[in-house]
Enzyme design. Structure first.
Site, PDB file in Angstrom:
ATOM      1  N   LYS A   1       9.506 -29.852 -11.331  1.00 30.07           N
ATOM      2  CA  LYS A   1       9.285 -28.587 -12.049  1.00 30.07           C
ATOM      3  C   LYS A   1       8.597 -28.887 -13.379  1.00 30.07           C
ATOM      4  O   LYS A   1       8.963 -29.848 -14.061  1.00 30.07           O
ATOM      5  CB  LYS A   1      10.641 -27.908 -12.260  1.00 30.07           C
ATOM      6  CG  LYS A   1      10.574 -26.519 -12.896  1.00 30.07           C
ATOM      7  CD  LYS A   1      11.974 -25.917 -12.984  1.00 30.07           C
ATOM      8  CE  LYS A   1      11.978 -24.552 -13.646  1.00 30.07           C
ATOM      9  NZ  LYS A   1      13.341 -23.971 -13.716  1.00 30.07           N
TER      10      LYS A   1
ATOM     11  N   SER B   1      13.873 -19.375 -11.791  1.00 27.60           N
ATOM     12  CA  SER B   1      12.577 -19.775 -12.300  1.00 27.60           C
ATOM     13  C   SER B   1      11.964 -20.967 -11.562  1.00 27.60           C
ATOM     14  O   SER B   1      10.769 -21.205 -11.678  1.00 27.60           O
ATOM     15  CB  SER B   1      12.684 -20.117 -13.784  1.00 27.60           C
ATOM     16  OG  SER B   1      13.552 -21.221 -13.957  1.00 27.60           O
TER      17      SER B   1
ATOM     18  N   SER C   1      18.566 -20.667 -11.663  1.00 27.13           N
ATOM     19  CA  SER C   1      17.180 -20.986 -11.300  1.00 27.13           C
ATOM     20  C   SER C   1      16.975 -22.061 -10.248  1.00 27.13           C
ATOM     21  O   SER C   1      15.842 -22.264  -9.811  1.00 27.13           O
ATOM     22  CB  SER C   1      16.393 -21.371 -12.544  1.00 27.13           C
ATOM     23  OG  SER C   1      16.007 -20.212 -13.210  1.00 27.13           O
TER      24      SER C   1
HETATM   25  N1  GLN Z   1      16.987 -15.691 -14.094  1.00 24.29           N
HETATM   26  C1  GLN Z   1      17.708 -16.228 -15.213  1.00 24.29           C
HETATM   27  C2  GLN Z   1      16.951 -15.960 -16.491  1.00 24.29           C
HETATM   28  O1  GLN Z   1      15.920 -15.370 -16.422  1.00 24.29           O
HETATM   29  C3  GLN Z   1      17.979 -17.667 -15.021  1.00 24.29           C
HETATM   30  C4  GLN Z   1      16.869 -18.561 -15.401  1.00 24.29           C
HETATM   31  C5  GLN Z   1      17.196 -20.019 -15.247  1.00 24.29           C
HETATM   32  O2  GLN Z   1      18.207 -20.394 -14.666  1.00 24.29           O
HETATM   33  N2  GLN Z   1      16.352 -20.838 -15.822  1.00 24.29           N
HETATM   34  O3  GLN Z   1      17.368 -16.310 -17.555  1.00 24.29           O
END
Ligand code: GLN
Length: 512
Positions: free
Chosen positions: A79, A154, A178
């Site tokens: 990532k 994400s 995420s």
């Molecule tokens: N969807 C969550 C957010 O937007 C989690 C994001 C993540 O785990 N990086 O904060």
């Protein structure tokens, strides 16, 4: 099963037996990438030539009978939130479009030491803020099961590249879901380790008290292999735990006796898609037929999870992202245009006093910060910075941030209580299957509610895994989430592997 559909541990056995070579593998994935990444758009950065050179070197060492690292020539996608020395690391943000880190994140260093071949950097929501990968400043990744839908986020690129057969293993990060949510949306397995299990050194910070790096693969065994490679104490991350790292792959086939699962009442309330509920209940029955007992539990504070998370995460983000000012590194606004603008504004002012006032408030430096940040950050990141600055401001700190910290503690206590009675909390990973591209982009709250079942785990700092447990009638993957006690990943992986030995959901691949 074709080469690129196979689990990583399977490929590793063939690599070790010299039935296949690392070069062959990299070429096979590169061919899939060539054919399908135009449509899936999982990668922000690819360097197939460098990957091939590395694979060649590993193959030569293996042929010469030299010692081999744990990943012995397996390609891994990373990532784009982890620093890779000499390879652009953008966090899918314009503000880091030219950032080439001078060092490797600890996880990346460990992967290299284990003889992994880094195949590319994957797309994500900007700074990992989002649940659909639509917040990338570069392009949107699509879901290989239905390219009109999102892959989740994400770590959307990380999950999509696996589902599309463009890499056998990938590294994601999970601050509020995420890893688990995109794994569920793309029909792969993804593990969020206990906070402190994996070093965060070289991870570009979003919310430092919640962020964890973790593995995605086709199976629990793939995740076990990757986790035992990247986990462990690191003097460069004082929050990494000084605990031994179990050899997760070695104990994986041990069946768990007397397994006790907890079904949380609050995870089956309004908002849960009926097909997901049915698949999860079916999976629980599968566990029962494997000898598990199931207990219904309540976690009364879980309903505050989203509210608590969306105060704590933006608060930390607003502080972490203060470093992107156009001075140290990253994007900088066009200075000449900025100074010309300032001069023009000065000229327009009538009185000398007004000009003096403007000069005090609007110095070239402040203007540089403001313009750089206005141009460099996308709308969701700005929203979080504003929310976080507000919840940390003197007048609201007690009412929001401090209150959220207290609720966070209550959420952890709910888990502690649950784990007095059961080994794992089990339920859906997400309330709905993969949604359409664009469906939630205008409604941030609807997007935030996607994290309903995942954020509490990060707030409590515990570990969890999402495993494929079925499909909707329209063919979209469904994820089952198991959550565990602190540092109980060994048994968590055993429990997931036990389910995967009895089912074949994780063996399904989309047709592209
Ligand atoms: N969807 C969550 C957010 O937007 C989690 C994001 C993540 O785990 N990086 O904060």
């Amino acid at each position: 099963m074709s080469l690129t559909d196979r689990p990583a541990t399977d490929l590793l056995r063939d690599l070790s037996a010299r039935k296949i070579s690392s070069v062959e593998l990299v070429k096979a994935y590169a061919e899939r990438i060539r054919r399908f990444d135009g449509q899936i758009k999982a990668f922000l950065h690819l360097d197939i030539d460098a990957a091939l050179a590395k694979a060649r070197e590993i193959d030569a060492r293996r042929a010469a009978g030299q010692p081999m690292g744990k990943l012995g020539g397996l390609p891994v996608a990373i990532k784009d939130v982890l620093c890779t020395q000499g390879i652009r690391t953008t966090c899918a943000s314009k503000i880091l479009e030219n950032f080439v880190p001078p060092y490797d994140a600890t996880v990346v260093r460990k992967l290299k030491e284990a003889d992994a071949v880094i195949i590319g950097k994957t797309n994500m929501d900007e700074f990992a803020m989002g649940g659909s990968t639509e917040n990338s400043a570069y392009f949107k990744t699509t879901n290989p099961w239905d390219t009109s839908r999102v892959p989740g986020g994400s770590s959307g690129g990380a999950a999509a590249c696996l589902a599309a057969g463009m890499a056998p293993l990938s590294i994601g990060t999970d601050t509020g879901g995420s890893i688990r949510q995109p794994a569920a949306f793309c029909g792969v397995t993804g593990l969020k380790p206990t906070y402190g299990r994996v070093s965060r050194y070289g991870l570009v910070a979003f919310a430092s008290s919640l962020d964890q790096i973790g593995p995605l693969g086709h199976t629990a065994e793939d995740c076990a292999l990757l986790l035992e490679t990247i986990a462990g104490h690191d003097p460069r991350d004082s929050t990494s735990a000084d605990l031994p790292v179990p050899q997760y792959t070695a104990s994986l086939s041990q069946p768990l006796q007397g397994l006790k699962l907890g079904l949380v009442r609050e995870h089956f309330g309004p908002g849960l898609d009926s097909e997901i509920e049915a698949a999860v209940r079916e999976a629980v029955k599968d566990y029962q037929s494997l000898g598990a007992t199931v207990k219904e539990l309540s976690m009364p504070h879980s309903k505050y999870g989203i509210a608590t998370y969306y105060i704590i995460a933006p608060s930390e983000a607003s502080s972490n992202l203060a470093r992107y000012d156009g001075v140290h590194y990253g994007y900088r606004t066009d200075e000449k245009a900025m100074l010309d603008e300032l001069a023009a504004k000065q000229k327009q002012l009538e009185s000398a006093q007004d000009a003096k006032k403007l000069a005090q408030l609007d110095t070239p430096l402040i203007r540089l910060y403001r313009k750089t940040r206005a141009e460099g950050f996308g709308p969701e990141v700005k929203r979080r910075i504003m929310l976080g600055t507000y919840t940390l401001s003197a007048g609201y700190y007690d009412a929001y941030y401090l209150k959220a910290l207290k609720v966070r503690r209550l959420i952890r206590q709910d888990y502690d209580k649950a784990f007095e009675e059961v080994d794992f909390v089990v339920g859906p990973t997400t309330p709905s299957p993969a949604f359409k591209l664009g469906e939630k982009t205008d409604d941030p709250l609807a997007m935030y509610l996607e994290d309903l079942y995942t954020v509490t785990l990060n707030l409590a700092g515990l570990g969890g895994i999402s495993v494929p447990c079925g499909f909707t009638k329209s063919g979209l993957p469904i994820g089952l989430q198991l959550q565990c006690r602190p540092f109980d990943e060994e048994r968590l992986l055993q429990a997931a592997a036990m389910y995967q030995r009895a089912t074949d959901w994780h063996t399904k691949r989309p047709s592209l």
